[in-house]
Structures are given as structure tokens and as C-alpha cells.
Design a protein around this motif. Structure first.
Motif, PDB file in Angstrom:
ATOM      1  N   ARG B  59       0.812  -1.061  -0.029  1.00 22.95           N
ATOM      2  CA  ARG B  59      -0.082   0.034  -0.054  1.00 22.95           C
ATOM      3  C   ARG B  59       0.954   1.315   0.016  1.00 22.95           C
ATOM      4  NH1 ARG B  59      -4.601   0.090   4.269  1.00 22.95           N
ATOM      5  NH2 ARG B  59      -5.503  -1.478   2.901  1.00 22.95           N
ATOM      6  N   GLU B 100      -1.788  -0.863  -3.729  1.00 19.87           N
ATOM      7  CA  GLU B 100      -2.794   0.100  -3.438  1.00 19.87           C
ATOM      8  C   GLU B 100      -2.266   1.706  -3.451  1.00 19.87           C
ATOM      9  OE1 GLU B 100      -6.226  -2.000  -0.540  1.00 19.87           O
ATOM     10  OE2 GLU B 100      -4.264  -1.628   0.334  1.00 19.87           O
ATOM     11  N   ASN B 141      -4.729  -0.001  -7.433  1.00 23.50           N
ATOM     12  CA  ASN B 141      -6.085   0.355  -6.856  1.00 23.50           C
ATOM     13  C   ASN B 141      -6.231   1.537  -5.916  1.00 23.50           C
ATOM     14  OD1 ASN B 141      -6.945  -2.196  -7.981  1.00 23.50           O
ATOM     15  ND2 ASN B 141      -5.900  -3.244  -6.319  1.00 23.50           N
ATOM     16  N   LEU B 143      -7.355   3.950  -3.439  1.00 26.81           N
ATOM     17  CA  LEU B 143      -8.255   3.920  -2.185  1.00 26.81           C
ATOM     18  C   LEU B 143      -9.015   5.222  -1.953  1.00 26.81           C
ATOM     19  CD1 LEU B 143      -5.615   2.455   0.209  1.00 26.81           C
ATOM     20  CD2 LEU B 143      -7.204   1.268  -1.170  1.00 26.81           C
ATOM     21  N   TYR B 169      -6.380   3.369   8.105  1.00 29.26           N
ATOM     22  CA  TYR B 169      -6.212   3.497   6.867  1.00 29.26           C
ATOM     23  C   TYR B 169      -4.921   2.969   6.337  1.00 29.26           C
ATOM     24  CZ  TYR B 169      -6.541   6.218   2.639  1.00 29.26           C
ATOM     25  OH  TYR B 169      -6.343   6.779   1.271  1.00 29.26           O
ATOM     26  N   GLU B 173      -6.551  -4.324   5.985  1.00 25.41           N
ATOM     27  CA  GLU B 173      -6.950  -4.621   4.404  1.00 25.41           C
ATOM     28  C   GLU B 173      -8.425  -4.363   4.442  1.00 25.41           C
ATOM     29  OE1 GLU B 173      -5.167  -8.090   2.507  1.00 25.41           O
ATOM     30  OE2 GLU B 173      -3.866  -8.221   3.939  1.00 25.41           O
ATOM     31  N   ASN B 174      -9.012  -3.719   3.459  1.00 23.41           N
ATOM     32  CA  ASN B 174     -10.445  -3.421   3.404  1.00 23.41           C
ATOM     33  C   ASN B 174     -10.879  -2.616   4.832  1.00 23.41           C
ATOM     34  OD1 ASN B 174     -10.704  -5.236   1.238  1.00 23.41           O
ATOM     35  ND2 ASN B 174     -10.865  -6.939   2.767  1.00 23.41           N
ATOM     36  N   ASP B 176     -12.225  -0.439   5.229  1.00 18.95           N
ATOM     37  CA  ASP B 176     -13.477   0.549   5.190  1.00 18.95           C
ATOM     38  C   ASP B 176     -14.529  -0.499   5.509  1.00 18.95           C
ATOM     39  OD1 ASP B 176     -14.571   3.079   5.124  1.00 18.95           O
ATOM     40  OD2 ASP B 176     -15.380   2.731   2.986  1.00 18.95           O
ATOM     41  N   THR B 177     -14.413  -1.614   5.872  1.00 24.57           N
ATOM     42  CA  THR B 177     -15.469  -2.691   6.490  1.00 24.57           C
ATOM     43  C   THR B 177     -15.798  -2.701   8.001  1.00 24.57           C
ATOM     44  OG1 THR B 177     -14.201  -4.432   6.331  1.00 24.57           O
ATOM     45  CG2 THR B 177     -15.265  -3.978   4.264  1.00 24.57           C
ATOM     46  N   ALA B 180     -13.536  -5.734   9.394  1.00 19.07           N
ATOM     47  CA  ALA B 180     -12.095  -5.223   9.377  1.00 19.07           C
ATOM     48  C   ALA B 180     -11.900  -4.257  10.741  1.00 19.07           C
ATOM     49  CB  ALA B 180     -11.555  -4.738   8.193  1.00 19.07           C
ATOM     50  N   LYS B 181     -12.651  -3.265  10.965  1.00 17.85           N
ATOM     51  CA  LYS B 181     -12.364  -2.596  12.091  1.00 17.85           C
ATOM     52  C   LYS B 181     -12.612  -3.206  13.360  1.00 17.85           C
ATOM     53  CE  LYS B 181     -13.965   1.788   9.435  1.00 17.85           C
ATOM     54  NZ  LYS B 181     -14.911   2.580   9.427  1.00 17.85           N
TER      55      LYS B 181
END
Lengths: 233, 233
Positions: B59, B100, B141, B143, B169, B173-174, B176-177, B180-181
Motif C-alpha cells: 500500500r 494500492e 487500486n 483507495l 487507513y 486491508e479493506n 472500510d468494512t 475489519a475495524k
């Protein structure tokens, strides 16, 4: 109208397109050519001098090769240094108000790639948003960008046509109207010195001028007719 | 997952926001903090070294203050130098493919001005088009940008919330889900060393973990029910 061309190119002497544009500059006191990298080889910008230059001109042009969808770093450095608060924006910061901001972009890829599903995928209208936002912030009028795609693949006749449009972009008010272009061509014809023309060509030039003027009169008549017709409906 | 934070700020030591972000960096071998202006005070970039750094990370974050709707000149210089043909694009130029690209932007004006009829007048989605185009060209990709508006007006509690989101951030990974948080918070709780906690707080932390896990189970059950209901329709 006075035009300031702010050119940013890290290796301008190696650039065929920039040399071509530079050589085509009309010899006019109304046009100032200003290459940043050679003016400030150490990168230290004279802010006061730059702000004076801006105030002495009406149309400001940023001319540069589009690298990674933006300008070379030197122009960004210039923006960050010269466009100070209280000069370009903020309290009392109206020194650029009502001036024009134009872009002359030299672009390596073909025009068709700058659209959805093209290789570049984004339009030049989208990619130049930061400059549009700058114009808004400084209360400048943002001109249609002047885009030169794939200079090195252009034929000589295309280059010539591009040059004429470039000169018009630099010098004509309302450069995008037919009338302004006509007047510009008439002016160019008037400026030609008979002494340097081959025998008989002055006669041809006069004929061309007459033709342009006749066309204009006819267009004006049609325009007037349309307006009257519109008024009586 | 390894994250490279490429920071561009001409005077980073004077920047409260950049110092705050820097101090909050998790002490992890998966995160590399890389400030361009102090690495290359003369502006001469070690291209090979930079390309190696890029290849060692998954990333890539560009972190900078948004000046005139773009980065400071040093990051643009870095782009022009490091993202060479046959490395980042063109024939064989797939070294950044599937990595990313994220943006961490520190912005002086309030969020509400970045919309139609706002003082700035353009959205951040529009203003960051050049970076989106770069991601497309390099097959990265892009973000969702991480935007920090008016850091200096933020209350302490807002800054703390922002920091947590910033760490996520960088590291998740992912990111924003919700799942994951949750996992990230559970990991943080696990990492707390009992020795340094006040008496009894371990019990509270365990309760919190249980609560998060219970919530997750309930959400999973609802999800499963919805899927079955959808299947039987």
C-alpha cells in the motif's frame, strides 16, 4: 491586451514542441515569454518580481508538457510561492481579479485516450480541475485550454494550423468567436509589407480581404434578419 | 501487508498536523515513513532506491498538505522521476500493478466548501483526478482518500478519533468494512499489556471484547437469515 506566457519545462532546449512554439511567438510588446526554469535555475523565486509581472498583464498562460496529468514541479513551486494570501486571494487579495487564465498543454498521448474507456480514462476537463479551482479562488476567468496532442506526429500543415490557433489564443480577445478570428486575419494581411511580397501577390491579398469582408457582411445581414424575425414572432 | 507513507511537506517540522500524524505512527515493521524533502534536501532523487522501496510495499500512501489543489512540488518531482516507463507503465511496466494507492490530505478549508457553490467550488473527488489517472495508468487500486479538514480547529477527542481512523487507513486491508475495524480493535485490545493497566481494567477490557464478539455473532446471524430469505424468494 497584454499576455504573459509562463512556461514550465525542465529541459526546454530539448523539447521540439516548446522550441516550435517559442519561435512562432509574434514579435509584439504585448506578449511576454517567461520560462521559469531558466529564470530561476536554483529554484529561488523572486516573488515580488513575479507578482509585478502578473499585474502588468491581462491574460496569464500556463504553458507546459503534461507529465503525470499535471505541470512540472517548478510551476507548482511558482504557484505555492507567488499566489500569496492578500495578493491572489483572501482579504485584499484581488490582484488577479478579472484577468484570464489559459493553459497551453503539450500532451504525448492521442486525444481519444482522454475519455471513458480510453487508455488514460479521464478527460482533460477533469484532469485540469485544480487549475479551474485556482481560477475560481483568484477570481480569474478560465479560458478553454489549448491542447496540443502528439506534436511529433503532426504533419507540417497541421503544425501550421496549430500555430495560427496558438497565436490567436495568445493575442485575441474572445479568441473563440468567428468575428475575432476574421479581424485577426485581416490584421495579419494588413501587416504584410508589400516590399517583401512577390509581384502580383498584393492583388491576391486584397482579393482575400474583400472576400472575408463580403462574407462578414452577408453573415451580419443574416443575423439581422434572424433577429427581426425573432422579434416579430 | 506493508505500507509505505510517502510524505511531502516543505517545512514538516513547522507543521502541527504532520507532527501529530508522525507521532501516532504504530511502531510496526510493516510501516515505512518516508519524508521526501528531508531525504533529498538538494532535490536529487535516488530513482533506483525509490523504485525498490515501492516494490517492497503493498500500500503506497501519498501524504501531503493540499496547496493549490495539489501536492507540494517535491512529490510531483518524485512522480516525474520515479514512475518511469517500463517500471510503472508501458512495456514491462507493471511493477506497481495491484498495489494500492492512497492519499492522506491535510486541508486548510472546511469540508463544506468543497462542493458546488462552496467557496472552493470543486469536490475533492474532482480535484484528485490526476492521482486517480496515475493509479489507472500504473494499474494500482485507488483507495478512498483520507481527508483531514482544518486540523487546527479539531477538538482533542476529534483528533483521537481521526488518529484511529488514520492507523486503520494505513494498516487494515479493506479498512472500510465494519468487520475489519472490529478485528483491528480486538487486536489492539489483545496487544495491551496487563502489567501497565490499572487494577481491574483488564476485566473491563475483556467485557468490551466479549461485547464486540457478541455483536459480530448477532450481525452474522442476521446476515445468514437474510441470505436464506433471499434464496427462498
Amino acid at each position: 491586451m497584454k499576455t504573459l506566457i509562463i512556461v514550465s519545462h525542465p529541459e526546454i532546449d530539448e523539447s521540439g514542441s516548446q522550441q516550435y512554439l517559442k519561435e512562432a511567438l509574434p514579435d509584439s510588446s504585448d506578449i511576454t515569454f517567461h520560462h521559469l526554469e531558466s529564470t530561476y535555475p536554483e529554484g529561488k523565486i523572486d516573488i515580488e518580481q513575479e507578482q509585478q509581472l502578473l499585474q502588468q498583464h491581462d491574460r496569464i498562460i500556463f504553458q507546459f508538457p503534461l507529465y503525470w496529468y499535471s505541470s512540472p514541479p517548478m510551476l507548482k513551486h511558482w504557484q505555492d510561492e507567488v499566489l500569496t494570501e492578500n495578493f491572489a486571494y483572501g482579504f485584499g487579495g484581488n490582484k488577479l481579479k478579472d484577468k484570464e487564465l489559459g493553459l497551453v498543454l503539450v500532451i504525448g498521448m492521442p486525444e481519444k485516450e482522454y475519455q471513458v474507456s480510453g487508455n488514460e480514462g479521464y478527460t482533460l476537463s477533469a484532469l485540469t480541475t485544480p487549475y479551474q479551482a485556482m481560477a475560481k479562488k483568484t477570481q480569474m476567468n478560465f479560458l478553454k485550454p489549448f491542447l496540443i496532442f502528439q506534436f511529433h506526429y503532426m504533419e507540417e500543415s497541421e503544425k501550421m494550423r496549430m500555430l495560427i490557433a496558438y497565436q490567436q489564443y495568445l493575442m485575441i480577445e474572445n479568441f473563440d468567436t468567428l468575428r475575432a478570428k476574421e479581424n485577426w486575419f485581416l490584421q495579419q494581411l494588413d501587416d504584410m509589407d508589400e516590399k517583401f511580397l512577390p509581384d502580383g501577390s498584393q492583388f491576391i491579398l486584397d482579393q482575400i480581404k474583400e472576400l472575408i469582408e463580403d462574407n462578414r457582411m452577408e453573415l451580419d445581414e443574416i443575423q439581422m434578419y434572424l433577429e427581426q424575425a425573432g422579434g416579430s414572432l
